[in-house]
Enzyme design. Sequence first.
Site, short mmCIF file in Angstrom:
data_model
loop_
_atom_site.label_atom_id
_atom_site.label_comp_id
_atom_site.label_asym_id
_atom_site.label_seq_id
_atom_site.Cartn_x
_atom_site.Cartn_y
_atom_site.Cartn_z
NE ARG A 119 -3.94 1.97 2.34
CZ ARG A 119 -4.25 2.71 3.40
NH1 ARG A 119 -3.63 2.52 4.56
NH2 ARG A 119 -5.18 3.63 3.32
CG HIS B 263 -1.48 5.48 0.05
ND1 HIS B 263 -2.18 5.93 1.14
CD2 HIS B 263 -2.30 4.61 -0.58
CE1 HIS B 263 -3.38 5.34 1.18
NE2 HIS B 263 -3.46 4.53 0.15
CG ASN C 229 -1.31 8.70 3.53
OD1 ASN C 229 -1.89 7.78 2.92
ND2 ASN C 229 -0.49 9.55 2.94
CG HIS D 74 -8.02 -3.72 -1.28
ND1 HIS D 74 -9.06 -2.83 -1.43
CD2 HIS D 74 -6.93 -2.94 -1.02
CE1 HIS D 74 -8.64 -1.59 -1.27
NE2 HIS D 74 -7.34 -1.62 -1.03
C1 HEM Z 1 -9.10 1.61 -5.81
C2 HEM Z 1 -8.99 2.51 -4.86
C3 HEM Z 1 -8.55 2.17 -3.47
C4 HEM Z 1 -9.18 2.52 -2.33
C5 HEM Z 1 -10.44 3.36 -2.21
C6 HEM Z 1 -8.43 1.96 -1.24
C7 HEM Z 1 -8.75 2.13 0.09
C8 HEM Z 1 -8.15 1.46 1.13
C9 HEM Z 1 -8.51 1.60 2.51
C10 HEM Z 1 -9.60 2.52 3.05
C11 HEM Z 1 -7.74 0.76 3.23
C12 HEM Z 1 -7.76 0.55 4.74
C13 HEM Z 1 -7.02 1.68 5.41
C14 HEM Z 1 -7.26 1.76 6.89
O1 HEM Z 1 -7.97 0.95 7.46
O2 HEM Z 1 -6.71 2.67 7.51
C15 HEM Z 1 -6.86 0.10 2.30
C16 HEM Z 1 -5.92 -0.85 2.65
C17 HEM Z 1 -5.07 -1.43 1.74
N1 HEM Z 1 -4.91 -1.09 0.42
FE1 HEM Z 1 -6.16 0.03 -0.66
N2 HEM Z 1 -7.39 1.25 -1.74
C18 HEM Z 1 -7.40 1.36 -3.09
C19 HEM Z 1 -6.46 0.84 -3.96
C20 HEM Z 1 -5.36 0.12 -3.59
C21 HEM Z 1 -4.27 -0.24 -4.46
C22 HEM Z 1 -4.14 0.20 -5.92
C23 HEM Z 1 -3.41 -1.00 -3.73
C24 HEM Z 1 -2.11 -1.63 -4.15
C25 HEM Z 1 -1.91 -2.15 -5.34
C26 HEM Z 1 -3.97 -1.10 -2.40
C27 HEM Z 1 -3.42 -1.83 -1.38
C28 HEM Z 1 -3.94 -1.89 -0.11
C29 HEM Z 1 -3.47 -2.81 0.90
C30 HEM Z 1 -2.45 -3.91 0.69
C31 HEM Z 1 -4.17 -2.52 2.07
C32 HEM Z 1 -4.00 -3.16 3.46
C33 HEM Z 1 -2.91 -2.42 4.20
C34 HEM Z 1 -2.61 -2.96 5.58
O3 HEM Z 1 -3.17 -3.98 6.01
O4 HEM Z 1 -1.78 -2.32 6.26
N3 HEM Z 1 -5.13 -0.39 -2.35
N4 HEM Z 1 -7.13 0.55 1.04
#
Ligand code: HEM
Length: 340
Positions: A75, A79, A107, A206
């Site tokens: 992630r 970002h 973030n 995800h």
């Molecule tokens: C399409 C639009 C996207 C949205 C709206 C989005 C939104 C989010 C949100 C809200 C979270 C949880 C954050 C939290 O609880 O504080 C998250 C986690 C995550 N996102 Fe996304 N995301 C998107 C795209 C992506 C992309 C493109 C990637 C990587 C290729 C990605 C990888 C991840 C990963 C791996 C997590 C888990 C992080 C952890 O467990 O620490 N996301 N995302």
Amino acid sequence: MASLKLIFSLLAVALLSCSQPQAFPGSSFGRAAGGYTGLTPDFYRFSCPQANEIIMSVLENAITKDPRMAASLLRLHFHDCFVQGCDASVLLDDSTATRSEKNSGPNKNSLRGFEVIDEIKAKLEQVCPHTVSCADILALAARDSTVLSGGPHWEVPLGRRDSRTASLSQSNTNIPAPNSTIQTLITKFRAQGLDVEDLVALSGGHTIGAARCVTFRQRLYNQNGNNQPDVTLEKNYYNGLKVACPKVGGDNNISPLDVSSPVRFDNTYFKLLLWGKGLLSSDEVLFTGNVGKTVELVRSYAESEALFFHQFAKSMVKMGNISPLIGSKGEIRKNCRKVN
Ligand code: HEM
Ligand SMILES: *[C@@H]1O[C@H](CO)[C@@H](O)[C@H](O)[C@H]1NC(C)=O
């Protein structure tokens, strides 16, 4: 039906074997949406041949201790790239000169993994001082985290340099919110030169990691300001989520983004979307939104993991190519948290 499935999987295997995103001399090397990027996978071949071994060994340790770390590092690269391009701007701490992106809406209290990046950087500075950029560390750590979680491998174009600035405001506006409509998701990816195929494949990130209650509570209790849950949520999944994420309190309780295999990089994420078990609204709308193309892509990736892996790798290279600083632009930071 059975023969159709067979043809489909053969096709996917053929695709995978003949066109794994090869940075060189294949398709996506050095090309971004806007043209030549100047990045090359062998950038550190002579200046720091041990770079990837060092990164891998730190990651193996960190991920063994905390399996969620792979997700957090994947992630971080996303970002970083959506704000001023992939320039490690996300790593800069607050200072008199810098308003840190770490305090943006998407973030704050959310991004993780900074200490792991620090550890990698410190080791690299010992072995090959002032050579490997923080932006390249983020790109390699994202790839290696994917591989260590069971996902695809790809060659990472390298040679990015680090920014001397950050943008708190871009961080707030460019990174889509979890309650975005399908149109907003498409628009925000489009603004980065990424198309609908990239959006759906990259959302497959995800398949690992977790999200806080605050990022999906609206779906459970008040989807459209009408005090009703999101009707696209599967009933049992919804009942479980309400326990993990009450209407009041528990803001930081976390739930897995892929409830059936949260630390395994696989295509289950897409299968779950078909069953109404996507955690974030932005996940589920890829399947329930009114854009035929994303629905079709979700179905294809649910059907074929090989196809998903192939497109994920390709889209990660494309995302990694967003506006890199090259040549004499930017700098190689000594400490990823501050400009030299
Ligand atoms: C399409 C639009 C996207 C949205 C709206 C989005 C939104 C989010 C949100 C809200 C979270 C949880 C954050 C939290 O609880 O504080 C998250 C986690 C995550 N996102 Fe996304 N995301 C998107 C795209 C992506 C992309 C493109 C990637 C990587 C290729 C990605 C990888 C991840 C990963 C791996 C997590 C888990 C992080 C952890 O467990 O620490 N996301 N995302
Ligand atoms: C999304 O969530 C934000 C923050 O909670 C809220 O201000 C906004 O109105 C929501 N947008 C939609 C489309 O529901």
